[in-house]
Design a protein around this motif. Structure first.
Motif, short mmCIF file in Angstrom:
data_model
loop_
_atom_site.label_atom_id
_atom_site.label_comp_id
_atom_site.label_asym_id
_atom_site.label_seq_id
_atom_site.Cartn_x
_atom_site.Cartn_y
_atom_site.Cartn_z
N MET A 1 -44.81 38.36 30.24
CA MET A 1 -44.93 39.28 29.13
C MET A 1 -45.19 40.70 29.64
SD MET A 1 -44.66 39.64 25.92
CE MET A 1 -44.67 38.05 25.17
N ILE A 2 -45.92 40.82 30.73
CA ILE A 2 -46.26 42.15 31.24
C ILE A 2 -45.00 42.93 31.64
CG2 ILE A 2 -46.67 41.44 33.62
CD1 ILE A 2 -49.04 43.41 33.65
N GLU A 3 -44.03 42.25 32.21
CA GLU A 3 -42.79 42.94 32.60
C GLU A 3 -42.02 43.42 31.37
OE1 GLU A 3 -42.03 43.93 35.63
OE2 GLU A 3 -43.93 43.00 36.23
N TYR A 4 -42.06 42.65 30.32
CA TYR A 4 -41.40 43.05 29.07
C TYR A 4 -42.04 44.33 28.51
CZ TYR A 4 -40.13 43.04 24.14
OH TYR A 4 -39.69 43.42 22.90
N VAL A 5 -43.37 44.37 28.49
CA VAL A 5 -44.08 45.53 27.97
C VAL A 5 -43.80 46.76 28.83
CG1 VAL A 5 -46.35 46.48 27.43
CG2 VAL A 5 -45.86 44.10 26.91
N LYS A 6 -43.77 46.58 30.15
CA LYS A 6 -43.46 47.69 31.05
C LYS A 6 -42.06 48.25 30.76
CE LYS A 6 -46.18 46.25 35.07
NZ LYS A 6 -46.06 45.80 36.47
N THR A 7 -41.11 47.36 30.57
CA THR A 7 -39.73 47.78 30.30
C THR A 7 -39.66 48.59 29.01
OG1 THR A 7 -38.89 45.81 31.42
CG2 THR A 7 -37.38 46.94 29.92
N ILE A 8 -40.33 48.12 27.99
CA ILE A 8 -40.33 48.83 26.71
C ILE A 8 -40.93 50.22 26.87
CG2 ILE A 8 -41.25 48.86 24.35
CD1 ILE A 8 -39.00 46.81 24.82
N LEU A 9 -42.07 50.32 27.56
CA LEU A 9 -42.71 51.62 27.73
C LEU A 9 -41.83 52.59 28.51
CD1 LEU A 9 -46.49 50.94 28.36
CD2 LEU A 9 -45.38 51.79 26.32
N LEU A 10 -41.15 52.09 29.51
CA LEU A 10 -40.24 52.96 30.27
C LEU A 10 -39.12 53.49 29.37
CD1 LEU A 10 -40.01 50.99 33.61
CD2 LEU A 10 -41.01 53.27 33.30
N LYS A 11 -38.65 52.65 28.47
CA LYS A 11 -37.54 53.05 27.59
C LYS A 11 -37.97 54.03 26.49
CE LYS A 11 -34.62 49.09 28.38
NZ LYS A 11 -33.79 48.05 27.82
N VAL A 12 -39.22 54.00 26.07
CA VAL A 12 -39.67 54.88 24.99
C VAL A 12 -40.52 56.04 25.49
CG1 VAL A 12 -39.58 53.03 23.28
CG2 VAL A 12 -41.74 53.55 24.42
N SER A 13 -40.62 56.21 26.79
CA SER A 13 -41.51 57.23 27.34
C SER A 13 -41.08 58.66 27.03
CB SER A 13 -41.66 57.04 28.84
OG SER A 13 -40.43 57.23 29.50
N PHE A 14 -39.91 58.85 26.46
CA PHE A 14 -39.44 60.18 26.10
C PHE A 14 -40.12 60.70 24.84
CE2 PHE A 14 -36.82 57.21 23.80
CZ PHE A 14 -36.68 57.78 22.56
N ASP A 15 -40.75 59.82 24.06
CA ASP A 15 -41.34 60.21 22.78
C ASP A 15 -42.81 59.76 22.73
OD1 ASP A 15 -42.01 59.25 19.81
OD2 ASP A 15 -40.54 60.88 19.70
N LYS A 16 -43.72 60.70 22.53
CA LYS A 16 -45.15 60.39 22.56
C LYS A 16 -45.56 59.40 21.49
CE LYS A 16 -49.71 62.46 22.53
NZ LYS A 16 -50.49 63.68 22.46
N LYS A 17 -45.06 59.57 20.27
CA LYS A 17 -45.45 58.65 19.19
C LYS A 17 -44.97 57.23 19.45
CE LYS A 17 -46.08 61.77 15.35
NZ LYS A 17 -45.84 62.02 13.94
N LEU A 18 -43.72 57.11 19.89
CA LEU A 18 -43.19 55.78 20.21
C LEU A 18 -43.95 55.16 21.37
CD1 LEU A 18 -39.29 55.89 20.05
CD2 LEU A 18 -40.81 54.31 18.90
N PHE A 19 -44.24 55.97 22.38
CA PHE A 19 -44.97 55.49 23.54
C PHE A 19 -46.32 54.93 23.13
CE2 PHE A 19 -47.96 56.06 27.03
CZ PHE A 19 -47.30 55.44 28.06
N GLU A 20 -47.04 55.70 22.31
CA GLU A 20 -48.37 55.26 21.87
C GLU A 20 -48.28 53.97 21.05
OE1 GLU A 20 -52.34 57.07 19.72
OE2 GLU A 20 -50.69 58.41 20.22
N LYS A 21 -47.32 53.91 20.16
CA LYS A 21 -47.13 52.72 19.32
C LYS A 21 -46.85 51.48 20.17
CE LYS A 21 -43.95 50.89 15.87
NZ LYS A 21 -42.72 51.16 15.12
N GLU A 22 -45.94 51.62 21.14
CA GLU A 22 -45.58 50.48 21.98
C GLU A 22 -46.69 50.11 22.95
OE1 GLU A 22 -43.13 48.49 21.45
OE2 GLU A 22 -42.26 49.73 19.89
N LEU A 23 -47.46 51.10 23.40
CA LEU A 23 -48.61 50.81 24.25
C LEU A 23 -49.62 49.96 23.49
CD1 LEU A 23 -50.25 51.22 26.86
CD2 LEU A 23 -51.12 53.32 25.86
N ARG A 24 -49.90 50.35 22.27
CA ARG A 24 -50.86 49.61 21.43
C ARG A 24 -50.36 48.17 21.20
NH1 ARG A 24 -51.25 53.24 17.71
NH2 ARG A 24 -49.56 52.45 16.45
#
Length: 62
Positions: A1-24
């Protein structure tokens, strides 16, 4: 699961709101052991861009 979450964060790191949402969401999916490894990776990868966001979520866990 950790690799999945890392992949998502890398893909949304261009947008602060998306990054924060996906981090949470990602933190809710991980086990406590995974969170420690994930925290280290997040700070290594994103601290120059999103240090405030990371501190907001990881300080609670300290």
């Amino acid at each position: 699961m950790i690799e999945y979450v890392k992949t998502i964060l890398l893909k949304v790191s261009f947008d602060k709101k998306l990054f924060e949402k996906e981090l949470r969401k990602g933190l809710n999916m991980l086990t406590p052991h995974e969170v420690q490894d994930f925290k280290t990776w997040c700070y290594k990868t994103f601290s120059k861009i999103y240090l405030g966001v990371l501190n907001k979520y990881f300080v609670k866990l300290a």
